[in-house]
Design a protein around this motif. Structure first.
Motif, PDB file in Angstrom:
ATOM      1  N   GLY A   1       0.805  -1.215   0.000  1.00 33.45           N
ATOM      2  CA  GLY A   1       0.000   0.000   0.000  1.00 33.45           C
ATOM      3  C   GLY A   1       0.838   1.266   0.000  1.00 33.45           C
ATOM      4  O   GLY A   1       0.493   2.258  -0.639  1.00 33.45           O
ATOM      5  N   MET A   2       1.970   1.224   0.693  1.00 31.46           N
ATOM      6  CA  MET A   2       2.802   2.415   0.827  1.00 31.46           C
ATOM      7  C   MET A   2       3.608   2.703  -0.439  1.00 31.46           C
ATOM      8  O   MET A   2       3.700   3.851  -0.877  1.00 31.46           O
ATOM      9  N   VAL A   3       4.200   1.665  -1.021  1.00 30.30           N
ATOM     10  CA  VAL A   3       5.082   1.872  -2.169  1.00 30.30           C
ATOM     11  C   VAL A   3       4.315   2.461  -3.348  1.00 30.30           C
ATOM     12  O   VAL A   3       4.790   3.389  -4.016  1.00 30.30           O
ATOM     13  N   VAL A   4       3.122   1.936  -3.636  1.00 26.37           N
ATOM     14  CA  VAL A   4       2.369   2.471  -4.776  1.00 26.37           C
ATOM     15  C   VAL A   4       1.951   3.916  -4.503  1.00 26.37           C
ATOM     16  O   VAL A   4       1.911   4.747  -5.430  1.00 26.37           O
ATOM     17  N   THR A   5       1.681   4.262  -3.242  1.00 21.33           N
ATOM     18  CA  THR A   5       1.354   5.651  -2.897  1.00 21.33           C
ATOM     19  C   THR A   5       2.558   6.552  -3.126  1.00 21.33           C
ATOM     20  O   THR A   5       2.425   7.672  -3.646  1.00 21.33           O
ATOM     21  N   ILE A   6       3.739   6.069  -2.778  1.00 23.23           N
ATOM     22  CA  ILE A   6       4.971   6.840  -3.005  1.00 23.23           C
ATOM     23  C   ILE A   6       5.195   7.073  -4.494  1.00 23.23           C
ATOM     24  O   ILE A   6       5.622   8.152  -4.914  1.00 23.23           O
ATOM     25  N   LEU A   7       4.878   6.067  -5.314  1.00 23.41           N
ATOM     26  CA  LEU A   7       5.018   6.224  -6.768  1.00 23.41           C
ATOM     27  C   LEU A   7       4.114   7.336  -7.286  1.00 23.41           C
ATOM     28  O   LEU A   7       4.459   8.043  -8.237  1.00 23.41           O
ATOM     29  N   TYR A   8       2.936   7.494  -6.672  1.00 26.88           N
ATOM     30  CA  TYR A   8       2.039   8.593  -7.042  1.00 26.88           C
ATOM     31  C   TYR A   8       2.597   9.938  -6.609  1.00 26.88           C
ATOM     32  O   TYR A   8       2.271  10.978  -7.188  1.00 26.88           O
TER      33      TYR A   8
END
Length: 383
Positions: free
Chosen positions: A321-328
């Motif tokens: 959940g965190m990594v994909v948010t960071i990519l955004y």
């Protein structure tokens, strides 16, 4: 939270590798269905049923609860030997920590960006209260309490009362015209009254929380079912007798679920009792297959991929959940790193639905690589 660096994985013993693989398979599939490249372009099996009905994606979350129960079948004996204060301290601490992690994950990255580019910290009190990890925490807690005080007999009694009681509550307190509809069901009424619309999920176009208060009650049964299945495997051993019993019980539950569906529709979003029986039944079939292949036939050359996910399930789910948010969050020109990757490596040469799926699948592999590194370093994070 406990971080260990051991020579042996803290997961389920290799004697019950099938349970560990089921746990890892669940995490892998959950990451895939949670990180589609384009939510408007999904293969049908990778989308939740719009309301009543069932898809493979609707199996993922209850299976997560089922494997929590599996793990409890190994740890519960130690908990039952504790005095009441010790039990509630240990179980309560774990529950609170998982719930808090889920709530903070809803808030991550803890700030908003306005149209002008200005940053402002979010009001944590207005963040959605419930979610996947929060439901896992609550179902774990109440499942543990039922088993601590009632044992296996009490678990069966509670499960019957919970499933039939939930049906009665939904029928009698929902709108007369459509007690199981989106806007008038008893679950949404209770959540609006106790949580408030500003702290509920809005993905259905209105404030409605699929992981709300009332629908957590039948979710506890998914945990208890996993516990009972784990206990049965431990009692009968890794034999064809176990496989046959798992298959038989699973098929019976699926048949009952579809009969009940005529009166209390199978529905993941309000977690109906028929949905519980269907998902437990399918989980038992999957578990039977894994026991037959892994434990009885001893075909284990393919299992390590899923063991990686199964050895650090919570942290890998949180990271997904965190990594994909960071990519955004990372800007690339007038777009984001996530959008740049999707446009240049997926949509540029693939059909829309395939691009969306392969993005999710590739992302799952990225999280697996992180899990592989952790396993090679013997780093295991447990709550």
């Amino acid at each position: 939270m406990k971080i260990s660096q051991n020579s042996i994985s803290p997961g389920i013993s290799n004697r019950y590798l099938a349970l560990d693989v089921l746990r890892g398979l669940t995490i892998a599939f959950m990451i895939v269905v949670n990180t589609a490249g384009d939510w408007s372009n999904l293969f049908a099996p990778l989308a939740h049923a719009k309301w009543h009905g069932f898809t493979p994606t609707d199996l993922v979350f209850p299976t997560f609860l089922f494997v929590v129960g599996n793990a409890m079948s190994f740890s519960m004996k130690k908990l039952q030997q504790m005095d009441t204060a010790g039990f509630f301290k240990k179980v309560g601490k774990k529950t609170l920590l998982i719930f808090l992690i889920g709530w903070l994950l809803n808030a991550f990255p803890f700030y908003d960006v306005s149209d002008t580019g200005a940053l402002s910290f979010i009001d944590i009190t207005e963040v959605r209260l419930f979610g996947v990890l929060q439901r896992i925490a609550l179902c774990y807690f109440f499942g543990a309490v039922v088993l601590y005080y009632g044992g296996i007999k009490g678990a069966w009694i509670f499960s019957g009362i919970a499933l039939f009681g939930y049906w009665a509550i939904m029928y009698f307190f929902g709108d007369t015209a459509d007690p199981y509809g989106l806007t008038g069901n008893a679950a949404i009424k209770l959540d609006l009254a106790l949580i408030g619309p500003e702290r509920m999920y809005g993905g259905e176009g209105i404030p409605f929380d699929p992981e709300g208060i009332l629908s957590t009650l039948p979710g506890v049964v998914n945990v208890i079912a996993g516990f009972l299945a784990g206990k049965m495997i431990q009692k009968l051993g890794n034999t064809m007798e176990t496989v046959k019993k798992l298959l038989a019980i699973g098929l019976i539950l699926i048949i009952i679920a579809y009969i009940w569906d005529q009166f209390f529709p199978i529905n993941k979003k309000i977690w109906t009792s028929s949905y519980v029986l269907l998902t437990v039944g399918i989980d038992l079939l999957l578990l039977a297959l894994l026991v037959a292949v892994i434990e009885v036939k001893n075909w284990r050359g393919w299992t390590y991929f899923f063991e990686v996910f199964g050895r650090n399930p919570l942290i890998l789910y949180v990271l997904s959940g965190m990594v994909v948010t960071i990519l955004y969050m990372i800007p690339i020109g007038d777009t984001t790193l996530r959008a740049f990757i999707y446009a240049n490596f997926f949509t540029s040469w693939l059909a829309p639905k395939m691009a969306s799926f392969l993005f999710a699948f590739s992302y799952m592999l990225l999280i697996w690589v992180i899990g592989l590194w952790m396993d090679k370093k013997r780093i295991y994070i447990k709550v």
